[in-house]
Design an enzyme around this catalytic site. Sequence first.
Site, PDB file in Angstrom:
ATOM      1  CG  ASP A 190      38.942  32.261  42.970  1.00  0.00           C
ATOM      2  OD1 ASP A 190      38.799  32.819  41.866  1.00  0.00           O
ATOM      3  OD2 ASP A 190      39.263  32.869  44.002  1.00  0.00           O
ATOM      4  CG  MET A 235      38.017  37.750  38.883  1.00  0.00           C
ATOM      5  SD  MET A 235      36.643  37.891  40.062  1.00  0.00           S
ATOM      6  CE  MET A 235      36.434  39.680  40.107  1.00  0.00           C
ATOM      7  NE  ARG A 237      44.148  36.297  45.718  1.00  0.00           N
ATOM      8  CZ  ARG A 237      44.294  37.626  45.699  1.00  0.00           C
ATOM      9  NH1 ARG A 237      45.487  38.138  45.478  1.00  0.00           N
ATOM     10  NH2 ARG A 237      43.275  38.404  45.902  1.00  0.00           N
ATOM     11  CD  GLU A 294      42.467  37.898  39.655  1.00  0.00           C
ATOM     12  OE1 GLU A 294      42.323  39.123  39.473  1.00  0.00           O
ATOM     13  OE2 GLU A 294      41.904  37.274  40.573  1.00  0.00           O
TER      14      GLU A 294
END
Length: 468
Positions: A190, A235, A237, A294
């Site tokens: 991330d 991905m 978050r 996402e």
Amino acid sequence: MGWKRGGNLSANPDRSNPISLLTGRLGFGRLPALPPKGTHIMAEPLVGNLLVAQSGGPTAVINASVAGVVNEAGRHECIEEIYGGLNGVYGILHENLIDINEESNKSVQALKHTPAAALGTCRYKINFKKDPEQAEKDMNRLFEVIEAHNIRYFFYAGGNDSQDTADKISKLAQERGYALRVIGIPKTIDNDLVTTDHTPGYGSVIKYIAATVKEIAADNAGMGQHDLVQVIEVMGRSAGWIAAGAALAKRRDDPNAAPHLIYLPEVAFSADKFIADVQHVLQKHKYCVVVVGEGLVDADGNYVSTDSASSDAFGHSQLGGAGEYLRGLAEEGLQVKARSVKLGMAQRAAVHCSSQADNDEAYMAGQAAVIAAVEGTTDKMVTLVRGEGETYTCETGLADLSEIANGVKKLPESWINEDGVSMNFNFYKYALPLIQGEVQVPYENGVPDLVQLNMEKVGRKLGAHNFE
């Protein structure tokens, strides 16, 4: 034959031959592992055993960090035994330790081209806020294990929550007067850890995503079908670093190349704008490639697609479905053919398309953690520090674990173009050096040859732990 102290496991076999980027004035030079900034020499070395563990979502290069720890540890006589904690802190609570000294040199070397968590991972949270009684039991148990096995060096490779756990362990050791040096090793695709320029794992995931987007776009272009919308969910978050990486699929001299639209968690999503954006692209091209993170949120900060009743052990909402949501909007709003694909775990495990630069820096972070601890440092996380010159360089630094724990580094707004769906030169300058070089993965029978450790268990000295 077991792993030997001081074994020949070079960090960067080719680091004497820096490679250069072919874009702009950027360059990439690989550095050997350097003592992290801020370390200091202890008069007396701390003698005892080392424990390394992994936690959270794995990456294509997290095992390279473990290899760096093991190789560097073998150079220091004060480190007597090298143990691995199976499945992170959860496995340590169960006293599930393996003896890495029993692994072969070849296996430890092969960690550098093996993805996922070779030591096993976990998402177990020692939850001081919600369950302080169990948290106290867990921490007492951790120190029973640590003391029983004379652990004096503890290294935890993980993201935000893992660094929080490492911080708590370090602080409690100091309170108890137990000599333990704790160093966090950064890990997350991330790229949202604060204090570090970037994180090991990020370069490889965006290299894979950029390559995949480019390949899917070529497939779309060859279909001969007009008004085709392809949505690719990646991905991310809380930040759009991964989605932004898809921009690297674009040729610098072709601004109309895919991906045509990138939707980031940092930019509030509007369904009406999305329809207009796609329609504008389809007016110029026969197909439109969309990349979406996402963690996409609307103007009120709500995820566009999530099950609000579902969360993981750390309280994070279970995401997934943003791609399908956009596909439905395109089909319903424009009456066109739309498809969606969710890259899922493939993006974090794709060692066959991983970055050599990323791999080298992951290894270097593991080495630097050991160097810092042996020199007397504790309660820190290794950081990656970018050089200030025109040519890209990277060395290691240190930051307080308490600074990293549970923080989130957002994608800078100034790196996003005014249209909100594309990246500008600042991002390219930042990200391009991180994807350079290809890891030479060995193949057997036509598929990557990955290592599995022997997992020789360390004998237990304690009874079972109560998780009730």
